[in-house]
Design a protein around this motif. Structure first.
Motif, PDB file in Angstrom:
ATOM      1  N   GLU A 140     -10.701   9.190 -12.873  1.00  0.00           N
ATOM      2  CA  GLU A 140     -10.565   9.311 -11.424  1.00  0.00           C
ATOM      3  C   GLU A 140      -9.113   9.168 -10.972  1.00  0.00           C
ATOM      4  OE1 GLU A 140     -13.397   7.201  -8.900  1.00  0.00           O
ATOM      5  OE2 GLU A 140     -14.621   6.800 -10.678  1.00  0.00           O
ATOM      6  N   TYR A 141      -8.369   8.304 -11.674  1.00  0.00           N
ATOM      7  CA  TYR A 141      -7.003   8.005 -11.272  1.00  0.00           C
ATOM      8  C   TYR A 141      -6.085   8.124 -12.485  1.00  0.00           C
ATOM      9  CZ  TYR A 141      -9.832   5.930  -7.596  1.00  0.00           C
ATOM     10  OH  TYR A 141     -10.773   5.726  -6.620  1.00  0.00           O
ATOM     11  N   ASP A 142      -4.944   8.745 -12.277  1.00  0.00           N
ATOM     12  CA  ASP A 142      -3.998   8.979 -13.363  1.00  0.00           C
ATOM     13  C   ASP A 142      -2.620   8.512 -12.913  1.00  0.00           C
ATOM     14  OD1 ASP A 142      -3.047  10.036 -15.851  1.00  0.00           O
ATOM     15  OD2 ASP A 142      -2.306  11.797 -14.771  1.00  0.00           O
ATOM     16  N   ILE A 143      -2.079   7.496 -13.599  1.00  0.00           N
ATOM     17  CA  ILE A 143      -0.790   6.925 -13.230  1.00  0.00           C
ATOM     18  C   ILE A 143       0.207   7.155 -14.363  1.00  0.00           C
ATOM     19  CG2 ILE A 143       0.451   4.815 -12.624  1.00  0.00           C
ATOM     20  CD1 ILE A 143      -2.149   3.694 -11.509  1.00  0.00           C
ATOM     21  N   ILE A 144       1.358   7.742 -14.021  1.00  0.00           N
ATOM     22  CA  ILE A 144       2.427   7.968 -14.992  1.00  0.00           C
ATOM     23  C   ILE A 144       3.491   6.894 -14.798  1.00  0.00           C
ATOM     24  CG2 ILE A 144       4.222   9.557 -15.763  1.00  0.00           C
ATOM     25  CD1 ILE A 144       2.462  11.840 -14.715  1.00  0.00           C
ATOM     26  N   ILE A 145       3.801   6.180 -15.882  1.00  0.00           N
ATOM     27  CA  ILE A 145       4.761   5.081 -15.815  1.00  0.00           C
ATOM     28  C   ILE A 145       5.860   5.276 -16.855  1.00  0.00           C
ATOM     29  CG2 ILE A 145       5.091   2.605 -16.223  1.00  0.00           C
ATOM     30  CD1 ILE A 145       3.749   3.168 -13.577  1.00  0.00           C
ATOM     31  N   THR A 146       7.101   5.191 -16.408  1.00  0.00           N
ATOM     32  CA  THR A 146       8.254   5.110 -17.305  1.00  0.00           C
ATOM     33  C   THR A 146       8.902   3.758 -17.042  1.00  0.00           C
ATOM     34  OG1 THR A 146       8.575   7.501 -17.163  1.00  0.00           O
ATOM     35  CG2 THR A 146      10.411   6.209 -17.990  1.00  0.00           C
TER      36      THR A 146
ATOM     37  N   GLY B 264       6.026  -0.779 -10.317  1.00  0.00           N
ATOM     38  CA  GLY B 264       5.384  -0.206  -9.136  1.00  0.00           C
ATOM     39  C   GLY B 264       3.965   0.243  -9.390  1.00  0.00           C
ATOM     40  N   ILE B 265       3.411  -0.124 -10.536  1.00  0.00           N
ATOM     41  CA  ILE B 265       2.091   0.390 -10.933  1.00  0.00           C
ATOM     42  C   ILE B 265       0.993   0.003  -9.946  1.00  0.00           C
ATOM     43  CG2 ILE B 265       1.691  -1.572 -12.496  1.00  0.00           C
ATOM     44  CD1 ILE B 265       0.114   0.333 -14.308  1.00  0.00           C
TER      45      ILE B 265
ATOM     46  N   ALA C 243      -4.479   3.871   0.282  1.00  0.00           N
ATOM     47  CA  ALA C 243      -3.664   3.085   1.214  1.00  0.00           C
ATOM     48  C   ALA C 243      -2.730   4.003   1.994  1.00  0.00           C
ATOM     49  CB  ALA C 243      -2.869   2.023   0.467  1.00  0.00           C
ATOM     50  N   GLU C 244      -2.583   3.715   3.276  1.00  0.00           N
ATOM     51  CA  GLU C 244      -1.741   4.565   4.127  1.00  0.00           C
ATOM     52  C   GLU C 244      -0.282   4.132   4.067  1.00  0.00           C
ATOM     53  OE1 GLU C 244      -1.291   5.774   8.851  1.00  0.00           O
ATOM     54  OE2 GLU C 244      -3.206   5.054   8.086  1.00  0.00           O
ATOM     55  N   ASN C 245      -0.055   2.803   4.024  1.00  0.00           N
ATOM     56  CA  ASN C 245       1.297   2.268   4.078  1.00  0.00           C
ATOM     57  C   ASN C 245       1.438   1.222   2.977  1.00  0.00           C
ATOM     58  OD1 ASN C 245       3.285   0.096   5.032  1.00  0.00           O
ATOM     59  ND2 ASN C 245       3.738   1.752   6.467  1.00  0.00           N
ATOM     60  N   VAL C 246       2.397   1.401   2.068  1.00  0.00           N
ATOM     61  CA  VAL C 246       2.579   0.465   0.955  1.00  0.00           C
ATOM     62  C   VAL C 246       4.040   0.051   0.867  1.00  0.00           C
ATOM     63  CG1 VAL C 246       2.345   0.075  -1.523  1.00  0.00           C
ATOM     64  CG2 VAL C 246       0.667   1.495  -0.327  1.00  0.00           C
ATOM     65  N   LEU C 247       4.258  -1.255   0.820  1.00  0.00           N
ATOM     66  CA  LEU C 247       5.593  -1.825   0.618  1.00  0.00           C
ATOM     67  C   LEU C 247       5.592  -2.586  -0.701  1.00  0.00           C
ATOM     68  CD1 LEU C 247       8.458  -2.742   1.424  1.00  0.00           C
ATOM     69  CD2 LEU C 247       7.390  -4.605   2.742  1.00  0.00           C
ATOM     70  N   ALA C 248       6.514  -2.240  -1.603  1.00  0.00           N
ATOM     71  CA  ALA C 248       6.655  -2.918  -2.891  1.00  0.00           C
ATOM     72  C   ALA C 248       7.988  -3.657  -2.910  1.00  0.00           C
ATOM     73  CB  ALA C 248       6.586  -1.910  -4.034  1.00  0.00           C
ATOM     74  N   VAL C 249       7.977  -4.902  -3.412  1.00  0.00           N
ATOM     75  CA  VAL C 249       9.172  -5.746  -3.383  1.00  0.00           C
ATOM     76  C   VAL C 249       9.416  -6.349  -4.756  1.00  0.00           C
ATOM     77  CG1 VAL C 249      10.222  -7.804  -2.336  1.00  0.00           C
ATOM     78  CG2 VAL C 249       8.773  -6.310  -0.947  1.00  0.00           C
TER      79      VAL C 249
ATOM     80  N   VAL D 170      13.656  -2.218  -8.911  1.00  0.00           N
ATOM     81  CA  VAL D 170      13.466  -1.452  -7.673  1.00  0.00           C
ATOM     82  C   VAL D 170      13.763   0.025  -7.931  1.00  0.00           C
ATOM     83  CG1 VAL D 170      14.413  -1.062  -5.360  1.00  0.00           C
ATOM     84  CG2 VAL D 170      13.871  -3.388  -6.121  1.00  0.00           C
ATOM     85  N   GLU D 171      14.837   0.282  -8.667  1.00  0.00           N
ATOM     86  CA  GLU D 171      15.196   1.658  -9.010  1.00  0.00           C
ATOM     87  C   GLU D 171      14.082   2.315  -9.824  1.00  0.00           C
ATOM     88  OE1 GLU D 171      18.317   3.749 -12.127  1.00  0.00           O
ATOM     89  OE2 GLU D 171      18.882   1.851 -11.182  1.00  0.00           O
ATOM     90  N   ASN D 172      13.539   1.592 -10.797  1.00  0.00           N
ATOM     91  CA  ASN D 172      12.485   2.131 -11.648  1.00  0.00           C
ATOM     92  C   ASN D 172      11.198   2.364 -10.863  1.00  0.00           C
ATOM     93  OD1 ASN D 172      10.333   0.934 -14.233  1.00  0.00           O
ATOM     94  ND2 ASN D 172      11.209   2.969 -14.104  1.00  0.00           N
ATOM     95  N   ALA D 173      10.837   1.430  -9.977  1.00  0.00           N
ATOM     96  CA  ALA D 173       9.628   1.580  -9.174  1.00  0.00           C
ATOM     97  C   ALA D 173       9.727   2.812  -8.272  1.00  0.00           C
ATOM     98  CB  ALA D 173       9.377   0.326  -8.344  1.00  0.00           C
ATOM     99  N   LYS D 174      10.912   3.060  -7.728  1.00  0.00           N
ATOM    100  CA  LYS D 174      11.112   4.253  -6.893  1.00  0.00           C
ATOM    101  C   LYS D 174      10.909   5.515  -7.720  1.00  0.00           C
ATOM    102  CE  LYS D 174      14.353   2.228  -3.551  1.00  0.00           C
ATOM    103  NZ  LYS D 174      15.765   2.228  -3.052  1.00  0.00           N
ATOM    104  N   GLU D 175      11.453   5.512  -8.952  1.00  0.00           N
ATOM    105  CA  GLU D 175      11.297   6.677  -9.835  1.00  0.00           C
ATOM    106  C   GLU D 175       9.829   6.907 -10.166  1.00  0.00           C
ATOM    107  OE1 GLU D 175      13.690   5.733 -13.176  1.00  0.00           O
ATOM    108  OE2 GLU D 175      15.583   6.239 -12.199  1.00  0.00           O
ATOM    109  N   ASN D 176       9.108   5.828 -10.482  1.00  0.00           N
ATOM    110  CA  ASN D 176       7.693   5.964 -10.823  1.00  0.00           C
ATOM    111  C   ASN D 176       6.873   6.431  -9.622  1.00  0.00           C
ATOM    112  OD1 ASN D 176       7.847   5.249 -13.566  1.00  0.00           O
ATOM    113  ND2 ASN D 176       7.893   3.073 -13.060  1.00  0.00           N
ATOM    114  N   ALA D 177       7.244   5.966  -8.438  1.00  0.00           N
ATOM    115  CA  ALA D 177       6.550   6.423  -7.228  1.00  0.00           C
ATOM    116  C   ALA D 177       6.711   7.940  -7.070  1.00  0.00           C
ATOM    117  CB  ALA D 177       7.089   5.695  -6.006  1.00  0.00           C
ATOM    118  N   GLU D 178       7.919   8.433  -7.335  1.00  0.00           N
ATOM    119  CA  GLU D 178       8.174   9.872  -7.239  1.00  0.00           C
ATOM    120  C   GLU D 178       7.373  10.643  -8.285  1.00  0.00           C
ATOM    121  OE1 GLU D 178      12.324  10.704  -7.384  1.00  0.00           O
ATOM    122  OE2 GLU D 178      12.801   9.445  -5.643  1.00  0.00           O
ATOM    123  N   TYR D 179       7.333  10.112  -9.526  1.00  0.00           N
ATOM    124  CA  TYR D 179       6.565  10.767 -10.589  1.00  0.00           C
ATOM    125  C   TYR D 179       5.114  10.972 -10.164  1.00  0.00           C
ATOM    126  CZ  TYR D 179      10.240   9.638 -14.039  1.00  0.00           C
ATOM    127  OH  TYR D 179      11.402   9.545 -14.736  1.00  0.00           O
ATOM    128  N   ASN D 180       4.597  10.003  -9.398  1.00  0.00           N
ATOM    129  CA  ASN D 180       3.183  10.018  -9.019  1.00  0.00           C
ATOM    130  C   ASN D 180       2.935  10.579  -7.624  1.00  0.00           C
ATOM    131  OD1 ASN D 180       1.528   8.407 -11.266  1.00  0.00           O
ATOM    132  ND2 ASN D 180       3.544   7.463 -11.071  1.00  0.00           N
TER     133      ASN D 180
END
Length: 278
Positions: A107-113, A151-152, A162-168, A175-185
């Protein structure tokens, strides 16, 4: 900044204990091995004397040989790719690297680097958090992911509607990696912010808060979580052991949070609390 890799030979019974102790010393990434585990810490925080002192404190349980190696940041992908295998959680969530094929029927597919960040889904706490997320309504919700690592969990929240998500997170490279992973997904609206709980000042309240960090940070930040959580909404915690749960339950109760349930795996816990109110 380079990382220091400490490879420790230890039985499973003592690996978890030593990992928890090293976490208190600033080690923030761990990987199991056939004979123990590997722990990683930034070069500026590494003190071999502290490692020796820790292992000597547990000398009553035997000898814990260890090796130390410096790892350049740019070589991190090579290190984790050697052992990184695709993961299936609850028969619903695929967690994989971009070089793995997408499995059928999930159902859900998450790509993580992951690069230098913690959170590939392979650690018990990440798996437990995702299992708890699958039980909660995310549709249209405002979600906070504290200590986001790769950012998984934030990505999982977006995929769950979720409509609005804030990751800290407190580490700039995380933070740089989480942004990249968000873009991948394809999570283009997911916000990733550098800092600790203090950067949440003035934030609007959340419908769901996820925090997979460690016991001491969770205890210290519990008042902030409670303040930012809407009434009757869930707080999902992990990063601690079963013996730590009573301490967290007590602190949560003081902040108007009611304990609901927990999941465990190899003595790690993910627990759900809910904000009191109407």
């Amino acid at each position: 900044m380079n990382y220091i890799e400490v490879t420790v030979t230890a039985s499973p019974d003592y690996s978890d204990i030593l990992i928890a102790e090293l976490g208190e010393l600033g080690y923030d990434i761990f990987q199991e091995t056939e004979n123990g585990f590997q722990a990683y810490i930034t070069e500026d925080l590494f003190a071999e004397e502290a490692v020796q002192e820790l292992l000597e404190r547990y000398s009553f349980a035997g000898s814990f040989p260890y090796e130390v190696k410096a790892i350049a940041k740019q070589n991190w992908n090579e290190e984790w790719e050697k052992n990184f295998e695709p993961l299936l959680i609850s028969e619903k969530v695929s967690v994989r690297a971009d070089f793995h094929p997408k499995p059928e029927g999930v159902e859900y597919d998450i790509i993580i680097t992951p690069k230098m960040s913690f959170g590939t889904g392979h650690h018990e706490t990440t798996t437990l958090m995702i299992e708890n997320q699958l039980t909660l309504n995310h549709v249209g919700k405002r979600v906070l992911d504290m200590g986001c690592g790769t950012g998984i969990l934030a990505i999982m929240a977006k995929q769950l509607g979720a409509e609005n998500v804030l990751a800290v997170d407190i580490e700039d490279w995380t933070v740089e990696n989480a942004k990249e992973n968000a873009e991948y997904n394809g999570c283009t609206t997911l916000e990733v912010r550098l800092g600790d709980a203090s950067v949440l000042e003035g934030e609007a309240p959340f419908d769901l808060i996820l925090a997979n960090i460690n016991r001491n940070v969770l205890l210290a930040d519990m008042p902030v979580y409670s303040q930012l959580l809407l009434p009757n909404c869930p707080l999902v915690l992990s990063g601690f052991y079963t013996e730590d749960l009573p301490m967290l339950q007590e602190k949560a109760a003081e902040q108007g949070l009611t304990y609901e349930s927990m999941r465990t795996k190899n003595n790690w816990v993910s627990a759900i609390f809910r904000k009191n109110g109407h």
